[in-house]
Write an enzyme that holds these catalytic residues in place. Structure first.
Site, mmCIF file in Angstrom:
data_model
loop_
_atom_site.group_PDB
_atom_site.id
_atom_site.type_symbol
_atom_site.label_atom_id
_atom_site.label_comp_id
_atom_site.label_asym_id
_atom_site.label_seq_id
_atom_site.Cartn_x
_atom_site.Cartn_y
_atom_site.Cartn_z
ATOM 1 N N LEU A 1 10.751 -0.648 3.422
ATOM 2 C CA LEU A 1 9.352 -0.615 3.784
ATOM 3 C C LEU A 1 8.818 -2.207 4.000
ATOM 4 O O LEU A 1 7.458 -2.141 4.480
ATOM 5 C CB LEU A 1 8.496 0.193 2.915
ATOM 6 C CG LEU A 1 8.422 1.489 2.937
ATOM 7 C CD1 LEU A 1 9.684 2.332 2.556
ATOM 8 C CD2 LEU A 1 7.193 2.046 2.162
ATOM 9 N N TYR B 1 5.414 -6.923 17.624
ATOM 10 C CA TYR B 1 5.574 -6.087 16.240
ATOM 11 C C TYR B 1 6.609 -4.839 16.661
ATOM 12 O O TYR B 1 7.505 -4.441 16.103
ATOM 13 C CB TYR B 1 4.229 -5.682 15.845
ATOM 14 C CG TYR B 1 4.366 -4.681 14.593
ATOM 15 C CD1 TYR B 1 4.879 -5.323 13.304
ATOM 16 C CD2 TYR B 1 4.020 -3.336 14.763
ATOM 17 C CE1 TYR B 1 4.768 -4.521 12.184
ATOM 18 C CE2 TYR B 1 4.192 -2.662 13.617
ATOM 19 C CZ TYR B 1 4.804 -3.022 12.264
ATOM 20 O OH TYR B 1 4.671 -2.188 11.107
ATOM 21 N N ASP C 1 9.551 -7.367 -3.230
ATOM 22 C CA ASP C 1 8.195 -7.712 -2.532
ATOM 23 C C ASP C 1 7.839 -9.165 -2.737
ATOM 24 O O ASP C 1 7.974 -9.774 -3.742
ATOM 25 C CB ASP C 1 7.015 -6.671 -3.100
ATOM 26 C CG ASP C 1 6.040 -6.793 -2.234
ATOM 27 O OD1 ASP C 1 5.577 -5.225 -1.702
ATOM 28 O OD2 ASP C 1 5.558 -7.329 -1.572
ATOM 29 N N ASN C 2 7.345 -9.801 -1.538
ATOM 30 C CA ASN C 2 7.226 -11.146 -1.518
ATOM 31 C C ASN C 2 5.687 -11.383 -1.688
ATOM 32 O O ASN C 2 5.182 -12.574 -1.841
ATOM 33 C CB ASN C 2 7.586 -11.829 -0.425
ATOM 34 C CG ASN C 2 6.738 -11.469 0.692
ATOM 35 O OD1 ASN C 2 5.991 -10.365 0.771
ATOM 36 N ND2 ASN C 2 7.070 -11.936 2.008
ATOM 37 N N PHE D 1 0.922 -1.298 -0.109
ATOM 38 C CA PHE D 1 0.061 -0.002 0.127
ATOM 39 C C PHE D 1 0.998 1.347 0.099
ATOM 40 O O PHE D 1 0.751 2.236 -0.856
ATOM 41 C CB PHE D 1 -0.777 -0.056 1.170
ATOM 42 C CG PHE D 1 -1.310 1.131 1.777
ATOM 43 C CD1 PHE D 1 -2.096 2.135 0.836
ATOM 44 C CD2 PHE D 1 -1.378 1.489 2.969
ATOM 45 C CE1 PHE D 1 -2.430 3.456 1.224
ATOM 46 C CE2 PHE D 1 -1.972 2.767 3.528
ATOM 47 C CZ PHE D 1 -2.335 3.681 2.801
ATOM 48 N N ILE D 2 1.779 1.441 0.946
ATOM 49 C CA ILE D 2 2.672 2.603 1.205
ATOM 50 C C ILE D 2 3.578 2.613 -0.028
ATOM 51 O O ILE D 2 3.969 3.658 -0.631
ATOM 52 C CB ILE D 2 2.992 2.737 2.548
ATOM 53 C CG1 ILE D 2 1.960 2.847 3.466
ATOM 54 C CG2 ILE D 2 4.128 4.111 2.357
ATOM 55 C CD1 ILE D 2 2.468 3.028 5.047
ATOM 56 N N GLY E 1 1.370 -7.337 -0.218
ATOM 57 C CA GLY E 1 1.561 -6.406 -1.541
ATOM 58 C C GLY E 1 0.651 -6.958 -2.465
ATOM 59 O O GLY E 1 0.637 -8.294 -2.466
#
Ligand code: UDP
Length: 330
Positions: A76, A149, A31-32, A11-12, A36
């Site tokens: 990110l 987290y 990206d995995n 998203f970001i 995403g």
């Protein structure tokens, strides 16, 4: 500038990729595709300036290759979403600690500047607001998985700052409840995504607990402004910056009412206990407000898009999609 964006299909991350390409960067996305999705990068589909690599930040060989072939890194990629964290604490911890360590180590080896995307979650359940970057953090017991987290993100920050002592050029941003078009691709359930999906589908809008917990919802364009400014302000290195819209503070109950109003929905509000949603012993942060003096003074950043306007823009981006494409989805 050749820029690596880990989590660039998220998203970001995808908004950051759009911004960077507009400014003339060549971008590599790693990206995995866990949360995403490639459709977030639809605007870049035919672009010669964007290369997408499907892979994990846990893969040291991939990280080595990609970091060495770029000039700078926006990191990110992370396991995100409270539901995902409490659902898979081990997997989330490994990605968010070991994965970041891999990326930092490669940046240190190759002398690449790196921005670390951290989270307002690191402040934990402190009741001191507004939250300043140097404030103490107050986390609950290690038996409450939610705090894993915040613990991993704090470790990431410590690692980055320790590497900075060894000469790594790095900067850290802490995001406060970011929302906007493309949020929560595969449904990790942030509050805005859930409420919009539910309101548009005419389902009950699920407010956890009494709904009097407070958050500052921050529009994604403002988040991207702050992220790029932090990376590109040389004097900001080795520092932490809150990126959050303190002017948009709202109770979650009022947010539910606003979403229902703006969508013109007939949905009702339904209170769901934390225990029912997340299991016994769950703890929430009661109030979260950023102090943004440092970002304003040192980066020249302030938020521009208020909650009403941001919500309308988010809704406008969804009108051509089916309600179940909105995200959320728990
Ligand atoms: N929340 C809610 N209903 C939902 C999703 C979230 O009431 O469907 C609440 C959640 O308990 C928290 C706030 O909204 O108090 C923000 O939740 P989110 O997961 O978006 O981010 P957090 O601030 O917890 O990291």
């Amino acid at each position: 500038m050749r820029t690596l964006v880990t989590g660039g299909a998220g998203f970001i991350g995808s908004h950051l990729v759009d911004r960077l390409t507009t400014r003339g960067d060549t971008v590599i996305v790693l990206d995995n595709l866990s949360t995403g999705r490639l459709s977030n990068l639809a605007a870049q589909r035919d672009s010669p300036d964007v290369r997408v690599v499907e892979g994990s930040i846990l893969d040291e060989l991939v990280i080595e290759e990609l970091v060495s072939s770029c000039d700078r890194v926006f990191h990110l990629a992370a396991a995100v979403g409270v539901g995902n964290i409490v659902g898979d604490p081990l997997g989330s911890l490994i990605v968010n600690s070991r994965g970041t360590e891999n990326v930092l180590a490669a940046c240190a080896r190759h002398r690449r500047k790196i921005l670390i995307a951290s989270s307002s979650e690191v402040y934990g359940k402190t009741d001191r607001v507004p939250m300043r970057e140097d404030d103490d953090r107050i986390l609950g017991s290690t038996t409450v998985h939610r705090w894993s987290y915040a613990t991993a993100k704090a470790l990431d920050e410590h690692l980055a700052l320790a590497y900075a002592r060894q000469g790594l050029r790095t900067v850290i941003v802490r995001y406060f409840n970011i929302y906007g078009p493309r949020m929560d691709p595969l449904g990790y359930g942030s509050v805005m995504a859930n409420f919009l999906r539910q309101a548009m589908a005419g389902e009950a809008v699920t407010v956890y607990g009494d709904g009097l917990q407070r958050r500052c919802l921050t529009y994604v364009d403002d988040c991207i402004d702050g992220t790029v400014m932090a990376m590109e302000t040389g004097s900001a290195e080795a520092q932490v910056f809150n990126i959050g819209d303190s002017k948009s503070e709202t109770t979650i109950l009022d947010l539910a009412r606003l979403v229902i109003e703006v969508t013109g929905s007939a949905s009702e509000i339904s209170h769901v206990s934390y225990e029912r949603r997340f299991g016994p012993g769950f703890e929430d942060t009661r109030r979260r407000v950023p102090d943004t003096d440092r970002a304003r003074e040192r980066l020249g950043w302030t938020s521009q898009v208020g909650l009403g306007e941001g919500l309308r823009q988010t809704l406008a981006s969804l009108t051509c999609k089916r309600p179940d494409d909105v995200g959320g989805g728990q």
